[in-house]
Design an enzyme around this catalytic site. Structure first.
Site, PDB file in Angstrom:
ATOM      1  N   ALA A 129       0.846  -1.191   0.000  1.00 11.90           N
ATOM      2  CA  ALA A 129       0.000   0.000   0.000  1.00 11.90           C
ATOM      3  C   ALA A 129       0.883   1.242   0.000  1.00 11.90           C
ATOM      4  CB  ALA A 129      -0.933  -0.002   1.198  1.00 11.90           C
ATOM      5  N   ARG A 158       4.084   2.180  -2.700  1.00  8.17           N
ATOM      6  CA  ARG A 158       4.303   2.613  -4.077  1.00  8.17           C
ATOM      7  C   ARG A 158       4.484   1.384  -4.960  1.00  8.17           C
ATOM      8  NH1 ARG A 158       2.594   6.707  -2.387  1.00  8.17           N
ATOM      9  NH2 ARG A 158       3.522   8.795  -2.390  1.00  8.17           N
ATOM     10  N   GLU A 207      -0.749   3.254 -13.062  1.00  2.00           N
ATOM     11  CA  GLU A 207      -2.109   3.488 -12.586  1.00  2.00           C
ATOM     12  C   GLU A 207      -2.787   4.547 -13.446  1.00  2.00           C
ATOM     13  OE1 GLU A 207      -1.808   4.568  -8.466  1.00  2.00           O
ATOM     14  OE2 GLU A 207      -0.883   2.672  -7.874  1.00  2.00           O
ATOM     15  N   HIS A 266      -5.649   2.200  -5.198  1.00  3.86           N
ATOM     16  CA  HIS A 266      -4.827   3.225  -4.545  1.00  3.86           C
ATOM     17  C   HIS A 266      -5.688   4.053  -3.580  1.00  3.86           C
ATOM     18  CE1 HIS A 266      -0.890   5.654  -5.139  1.00  3.86           C
ATOM     19  NE2 HIS A 266      -1.345   5.797  -3.908  1.00  3.86           N
TER      20      HIS A 266
END
Length: 336
Positions: free
Chosen positions: A245, A247, A275, A294
Site C-alpha cells: 500500500a 508505491r 495506474e 490506490h
C-alpha cells in the site's frame, strides 16, 4: 499574538480537493485569519503568479500544479506551502525546502488510514474472507468451506515491515495489539528506535525469508525502485502474503505477476507500477491477489484531519508560532 488579517493566503486546491479536505469550520478559521484568495476553475486555467501575487502562504493538495522555481521567482512574498496531501516530491523544488520555503505536509495524518487498510488486508487474507464469501455465494458446502480454509491467527504470525516510515510505524503500532512478531528492514532504523518500537531489526533478505506476511512502507527513491525483484520475491516462503500500500514501483511488476501466477504466494495490492489499471491488465486476472484502487490513504476522516491540520499550521505561521507539521530540510531526500 493575533494573526495578520491583512496577509494574503492563496488556496490552490481544485474544487474536488477543496470539498474533500476543507470542512466549513476549516474554511471559517482560515477566512478569520487572513485574506483568502481562492483558485477557481480547472488547474490548467489557473494564473499561478496572479494567485500568489503578494501571498505569504498557500494551501496545496491533490491536483495542484507544481510550484516551480520560476513560479517561486515570481512570488517573492511566498514563504509557506501547506500541503494537504502526501508527497511533496513533485510539488516544490526540493532544494527550496527549509531555505527559500517552509513546507508543511500532512502525510503523517494519512498514516493511520493506510495502516488500518493494511491490517484489514492482512486479517482478511489470513482468514480467507474473499474465498469464504465467494464459496457461500456459489452454493458450496458449508462444512467443506470451513475445512478448506481453516484460517490463521495474526498473533501467531511473523510480519515483516519494510521501511520504518511514519506509515510503517503506524502499522507496527497496530500489529503490537495483535501480539504478532514484527521484523523490520530499514537501514535508517537505530537499535534504540527498534527497542522502543518493540521490533527486531533485520536485513531485507532475512526479513523476506522469515516472514509469513511482508508489508511495504519504504519511500520510492532511485535506490528503492524495484526493491523487490525476482530474486527477492523468490525468498518468500510458500504461502506468504505480500502487502503493498506504499508505491507500485517498489516491486518489479513482471516478477510479481509471475510469482502470483505460479500460485506460490498471495498478495494484497493497493498500488501498481502503472495506474490506473487498464481494463485488460494482467493484475485483474490474478485470483490470489486482492486489489484496491490506490485507496489506502483515502478516508473521509483522514481527509478532514489533513485539511484542518494544514489550515491550523497556516494560522500558526501568521501568528509567528511554532509549526506542527513543518518538513525538515534534511529529511526531504528520504520522503515518499
Amino acid at each position: 499574538m493575533s494573526t495578520d488579517a491583512h496577509a494574503v493566503v492563496a488556496v490552490l486546491l481544485t474544487e474536488q480537493t477543496r470539498a474533500t479536505v476543507l470542512t466549513p469550520a476549516a474554511e471559517r478559521l482560515l477566512a478569520g485569519a487572513a485574506r483568502v484568495r481562492w483558485a477557481e476553475g480547472p488547474p490548467g486555467d489557473w494564473d499561478l503568479p496572479g494567485l500568489l501575487d503578494g501571498a505569504v502562504a498557500c494551501l496545496t493538495g491533490w491536483g495542484t500544479p507544481p510550484i516551480t522555481e520560476q513560479v517561486l521567482a515570481n512570488s517573492p512574498d511566498l514563504r509557506l506551502v501547506a500541503h494537504t496531501a502526501g508527497s511533496i516530491r513533485a510539488l516544490v523544488p526540493q532544494d527550496a525546502v527549509g531555505a527559500r520555503l517552509t513546507v508543511c505536509q500532512s502525510a503523517g495524518l494519512i498514516a493511520d488510514s493506510v495502516a488500518e487498510l493494511v491490517i484489514s488486508q492482512i486479517l482478511s487474507a489470513l482468514r480467507d474472507l474473499p474465498a469464504l464469501d465467494a464459496g457461500l455465494r456459489a452454493g458450496q458446502d458449508w462444512s467443506a468451506l470451513r475445512e478448506r480454509y481453516p484460517g490463521r491467527l495474526l498473533g501467531a504470525r511473523t510480519v515483516g515491515v519494510v521501511g520504518a516510515s511514519r506509515t510503517g510505524r503506524a502499522v507496527i503500532g497496530l500489529l503490537r495489539a495483535f501480539r504478532a512478531r514484527v521484523l523490520v528492514a530499514d537501514p535508517l532504523l537505530t537499535a534504540a528506535e527498534a527497542d522502543e518500537l518493540g521490533v527486531t531489526p533485520v536485513e531485507l533478505d532475512d526479513l523476506l525469508r522469515g516472514s509469513d506476511v511482508v508489508t511495504l512502507h519504504a519511500p520510492l527513491l532511485p535506490q528503492t525502485q524495484g526493491l523487490l525483484g525476482a530474486r527477492e520475491l523468490s525468498l518468500l516462503a510458500d504461502g506468504a502474503l505480500l502487502v503493498n500500500a506504499a508505491r507500485g514501483g517498489l516491486v518489479d511488476g513482471d516478477a510479481l505477476v509471475a510469482e502470483l501466477r505460479s500460485g506460490r504466494i498471495r498478495a494484497a495490492l493497493d498500488v501498481f507500477p502503472t495506474e490506473p489499471l487498464a481494463p485488460d491488465s494482467p493484475w485483474r486476472q490474478l485470483p490470489n491477489a486482492t486489489l484496491s484502487p490506490h485507496t489506502a490513504g483515502h478516508t473521509v476522516d483522514s481527509h478532514a484531519r489533513q485539511g484542518q491540520a494544514m489550515v491550523e499550521d497556516v494560522v500558526r505561521f501568521l501568528r509567528d508560532e511554532p509549526l506542527r507539521y513543518a518538513v525538515a530540510a534534511d529529511s526531504v531526500g528520504v520522503l515518499a
